[in-house]
Design a protein around this motif. Structure first.
Motif, PDB file in Angstrom:
ATOM      1  N   LEU A 250       0.835  -1.203   0.000  1.00  0.00           N
ATOM      2  CA  LEU A 250       0.000   0.000   0.000  1.00  0.00           C
ATOM      3  C   LEU A 250       0.870   1.253   0.000  1.00  0.00           C
ATOM      4  O   LEU A 250       0.588   2.221  -0.711  1.00  0.00           O
ATOM      5  N   VAL A 251       1.929   1.240   0.791  1.00  0.00           N
ATOM      6  CA  VAL A 251       2.847   2.377   0.840  1.00  0.00           C
ATOM      7  C   VAL A 251       3.543   2.541  -0.503  1.00  0.00           C
ATOM      8  O   VAL A 251       3.737   3.663  -0.993  1.00  0.00           O
ATOM      9  N   ARG A 252       3.912   1.423  -1.126  1.00  0.00           N
ATOM     10  CA  ARG A 252       4.576   1.486  -2.436  1.00  0.00           C
ATOM     11  C   ARG A 252       3.681   2.175  -3.462  1.00  0.00           C
ATOM     12  O   ARG A 252       4.144   3.025  -4.233  1.00  0.00           O
ATOM     13  N   LYS A 253       2.395   1.848  -3.452  1.00  0.00           N
ATOM     14  CA  LYS A 253       1.468   2.467  -4.393  1.00  0.00           C
ATOM     15  C   LYS A 253       1.350   3.973  -4.140  1.00  0.00           C
ATOM     16  O   LYS A 253       1.256   4.764  -5.091  1.00  0.00           O
ATOM     17  N   GLU A 254       1.365   4.371  -2.868  1.00  0.00           N
ATOM     18  CA  GLU A 254       1.305   5.800  -2.546  1.00  0.00           C
ATOM     19  C   GLU A 254       2.549   6.519  -3.062  1.00  0.00           C
ATOM     20  O   GLU A 254       2.459   7.615  -3.628  1.00  0.00           O
ATOM     21  N   ASN A 260       4.885   9.747  -9.750  1.00  0.00           N
ATOM     22  CA  ASN A 260       4.432   9.849 -11.142  1.00  0.00           C
ATOM     23  C   ASN A 260       3.320  10.877 -11.341  1.00  0.00           C
ATOM     24  O   ASN A 260       2.970  11.188 -12.477  1.00  0.00           O
ATOM     25  N   GLY A 261       2.755  11.360 -10.238  1.00  0.00           N
ATOM     26  CA  GLY A 261       1.669  12.326 -10.355  1.00  0.00           C
ATOM     27  C   GLY A 261       1.888  13.495  -9.424  1.00  0.00           C
ATOM     28  O   GLY A 261       2.849  14.250  -9.576  1.00  0.00           O
ATOM     29  N   ALA A 262       1.024  13.617  -8.433  1.00  0.00           N
ATOM     30  CA  ALA A 262       1.143  14.709  -7.463  1.00  0.00           C
ATOM     31  C   ALA A 262       0.601  14.236  -6.119  1.00  0.00           C
ATOM     32  O   ALA A 262      -0.179  13.282  -6.047  1.00  0.00           O
ATOM     33  N   GLY A 263       1.017  14.899  -5.067  1.00  0.00           N
ATOM     34  CA  GLY A 263       0.568  14.527  -3.729  1.00  0.00           C
ATOM     35  C   GLY A 263       0.485  15.739  -2.832  1.00  0.00           C
ATOM     36  O   GLY A 263       1.158  16.752  -3.071  1.00  0.00           O
ATOM     37  N   VAL A 264      -0.354  15.648  -1.813  1.00  0.00           N
ATOM     38  CA  VAL A 264      -0.478  16.706  -0.816  1.00  0.00           C
ATOM     39  C   VAL A 264      -0.075  16.118   0.531  1.00  0.00           C
ATOM     40  O   VAL A 264      -0.589  15.072   0.938  1.00  0.00           O
ATOM     41  N   PHE A 265       0.857  16.759   1.199  1.00  0.00           N
ATOM     42  CA  PHE A 265       1.367  16.264   2.468  1.00  0.00           C
ATOM     43  C   PHE A 265       0.884  17.152   3.615  1.00  0.00           C
ATOM     44  O   PHE A 265       1.056  18.372   3.574  1.00  0.00           O
ATOM     45  N   ASP A 266       0.261  16.532   4.612  1.00  0.00           N
ATOM     46  CA  ASP A 266      -0.154  17.243   5.808  1.00  0.00           C
ATOM     47  C   ASP A 266       0.980  17.202   6.815  1.00  0.00           C
ATOM     48  O   ASP A 266       1.242  16.170   7.436  1.00  0.00           O
TER      49      ASP A 266
END
Length: 270
Positions: A250-254, A260-266
């Protein structure tokens, strides 16, 4: 439990799941002892007999039972207060004061004179606790019990406490829970760990591992029945390893999604 030689005898001890709290400590108490509560100690004694059957027939020659100063993470409280300038702590050593006193005393002296210790003292530095958490008696009681009860548990690098949770939360906390966020606690703050879509990852109220019946000894609090189901705890069980945990895919997919895309980190907890 533990065994150790003491003169020509064998000293027995341990850390039970149902320790007795002493909430209102007599300010004049010092160097005193209590009568041993055999109902509490018997779970340790059963372990001693299991590992050394001869104890059952030899019997107990004498007992020593006194209070000890456990902290929420079983480590001492050392260093400058985070709010009161010029005030230093050097306490909470449990039964290790005589063993650690010399070295810690030297480092506190360095701290006072030079502004910092000469070695890394973070594990004892009182600043490891956010000021809001020790002010909460419930947080202190619950976390101290869990640390005590897990004294001899294997310390896995990705384990998380079940007690004292939810002390500090992000404004996005509920939204993240709806997405299956498995939170981790850092400095009292609930930070995102990883996501398990569709899972109920809410952390239930601390149940003291089901160790008490009726009330919690010394706290006059009603016992919470041991949780029959706790999915958050089940997910943590998969991380109790020194290798890759069960949730690594699951972590690998994140990671791949962010790379490869974008992410938002809290990062509110920083």
């Amino acid at each position: 439990i533990y065994f150790k030689t003491q003169g020509d005898s064998l000293a027995l001890g341990g850390y039970e799941q149902n320790p007795e709290f002493w909430k209102n400590v007599d300010p004049h108490f010092h160097f005193g002892l209590f009568d041993l509560d055999w109902d509490t100690f018997n779970q340790n004694l059963e372990g001693h007999i299991q590992r050394c059957p001869l104890i059952e027939t030899l019997g107990i020659k004498s007992t020593v039972c006194g209070p000890e100063s456990f902290t929420p993470d079983h480590k001492a409280l050392v260093g400058p207060d985070v709010e009161l300038n010029g005030f230093f702590h050097c306490c909470g050593f449990n039964s290790m004061g005589m063993m650690l006193g010399g070295g810690v005393g030297r480092e506190v002296a360095n701290w006072v004179v030079d502004g910092s210790p000469s070695v890394d003292m973070f594990s004892m530095d009182i600043a490891r606790f956010h000021p809001d958490t020790p002010r909460d008696n419930r947080w202190v009681e619950d976390r101290t019990h869990e640390s005590y009860a897990k004294t001899y548990s294997i310390v896995f690098p990705h384990d998380e406490p079940l007690s004292g949770r939810g002390a500090r939360k992000s404004s996005l906390h509920e939204l993240l829970l709806e997405q299956g966020c498995v939170h981790q606690t850092r400095h009292g703050f609930e930070r995102p760990g990883w996501f398990v879509p569709g899972a109920d990852t809410r952390i239930k109220e601390y149940d003291f591992f089901g160790a008490y019946e009726g009330t919690i000894s010394g706290l006059d609090r009603e016992v919470i029945p041991k949780h029959e189901e706790h999915q958050y705890n089940d997910l943590l069980e998969g991380e109790l390893t020194f290798g890759w945990g069960k949730n690594v895919d699951l972590v690998r997919k994140e990671v791949e999604a962010v790379r490869n895309g974008a992410g938002v980190f809290d990062q509110s907890y920083l």
